[in-house]
Design an enzyme around this catalytic site. Structure first.
Site, PDB file in Angstrom:
ATOM      1  N   GLU A 289       6.402 -52.155 -15.491  1.00 35.46           N
ATOM      2  CA  GLU A 289       5.881 -53.330 -14.614  1.00 35.46           C
ATOM      3  C   GLU A 289       4.656 -52.890 -13.997  1.00 35.46           C
ATOM      4  OE1 GLU A 289       5.076 -55.407 -11.189  1.00 35.46           O
ATOM      5  OE2 GLU A 289       6.123 -53.713 -11.229  1.00 35.46           O
TER       6      GLU A 289
ATOM      7  N   ASP B 125       1.222 -54.682 -14.706  1.00 36.74           N
ATOM      8  CA  ASP B 125       0.356 -55.340 -13.745  1.00 36.74           C
ATOM      9  C   ASP B 125      -1.157 -54.919 -13.645  1.00 36.74           C
ATOM     10  OD1 ASP B 125       0.302 -56.775 -11.210  1.00 36.74           O
ATOM     11  OD2 ASP B 125      -0.430 -54.748 -10.382  1.00 36.74           O
TER      12      ASP B 125
ATOM     13  N   GLU C  98       5.281 -58.617 -16.670  1.00 36.44           N
ATOM     14  CA  GLU C  98       4.668 -57.679 -16.413  1.00 36.44           C
ATOM     15  C   GLU C  98       4.879 -56.327 -17.360  1.00 36.44           C
ATOM     16  OE1 GLU C  98       2.132 -58.695 -12.557  1.00 36.44           O
ATOM     17  OE2 GLU C  98       3.961 -57.575 -12.636  1.00 36.44           O
TER      18      GLU C  98
ATOM     19  N   ASP D 294       8.385 -59.876 -13.063  1.00 40.00           N
ATOM     20  CA  ASP D 294       8.249 -58.518 -13.156  1.00 40.00           C
ATOM     21  C   ASP D 294       8.207 -58.288 -14.715  1.00 40.00           C
ATOM     22  OD1 ASP D 294       7.595 -58.172 -10.541  1.00 40.00           O
ATOM     23  OD2 ASP D 294       9.600 -57.474  -9.910  1.00 40.00           O
TER      24      ASP D 294
END
Length: 218
Positions: free
Chosen positions: A36, A40, A112, A109
């Site tokens: 994650e 991101d 990502e 989350d």
């Protein structure tokens, strides 16, 4: 997971990598937090580059607002819903009992984390194609003439317009450490006697999430 891979138009060579991307930290050490974190960052780079190329005459400040609009938690939550991730999340018993499948932050989350997993397995070009496809509607929705003010600004301006007390943001608790930390923020509207709490990986993001919910309530 076959349907998910068709929806994102990417077939994993290592299906265990996809499973890890869907595994919440409540399960144990082999979870999706590192993926994650990576996803991101990759998402931010891809969207920033796309906006830079699309809007050549727009300054840094406005581009930053456009980027925040595209990669915000709400957008990730909508994409997670489109991908039907709630049914695929791998959660620990505690999260299962508390309805973790339906928590938008966990779903966001996971989106990502999936992007991070694709980047690890296939590289920048492939994950960029996946991102631009998944986020196309939101990128195309941007009008270069819009200001796209953030939710905190919108909430403050609305309250000022009616000469009401400004919102009070309070950090309620912090759990975890370093990049794994989670921040719970409470926002109170004194005149309306309304307060909400939201959890995110940054205080700023949690505040924005609170402001967004309060705007909807008003």
């Amino acid at each position: 997971m076959d349907k998910l891979q068709k929806k994102i138009n990417y077939q994993f060579k290592d299906i265990n990598l996809l499973k890890q991307a869907l595994t919440h930290r409540s399960v144990g050490k082999n979870n999706n937090e590192r993926l994650e974190f990576l996803g991101d960052s990759i998402l931010g780079v891809v969207v920033a580059r796309e906006l830079y190329q699309r809007f050549s005459g727009i300054g840094e400040g406005k581009l930053s607002r456009f980027k925040s609009y595209v990669v915000r938690g709400q957008t990730l939550g909508l994409i997670a819903a489109e991908l039907k991730l709630s049914n695929l999340l791998i959660l620990g018993s505690g999260e299962l009992k508390s309805g973790g499948h339906n928590r938008k932050s966990i779903q966001a989350d996971a989106v990502e984390a999936i992007l991070g997993a694709i980047f690890l397995e296939a590289g920048y070009k492939t994950v960029s194609e996946v991102i631009l496809d998944l986020f196309k509607v939101y990128l195309d929705d941007i009008n270069p003439n819009d200001t796209l003010k953030d939710f905190k600004t919108k909430l403050q301006e609305r309250l000022q317009k009616f000469r009401q007390t400004l919102p009070q943001y309070t950090l309620v608790k912090t759990t975890g450490k370093d990049h794994n930390a989670l921040f719970t923020v409470r926002c109170l509207l004194q005149d309306q006697k309304i307060q909400v709490e939201q959890e995110a990986k940054s205080i700023k993001r949690a505040e924005q999430m609170c402001a967004e919910i309060l705007l909807e309530k008003l």
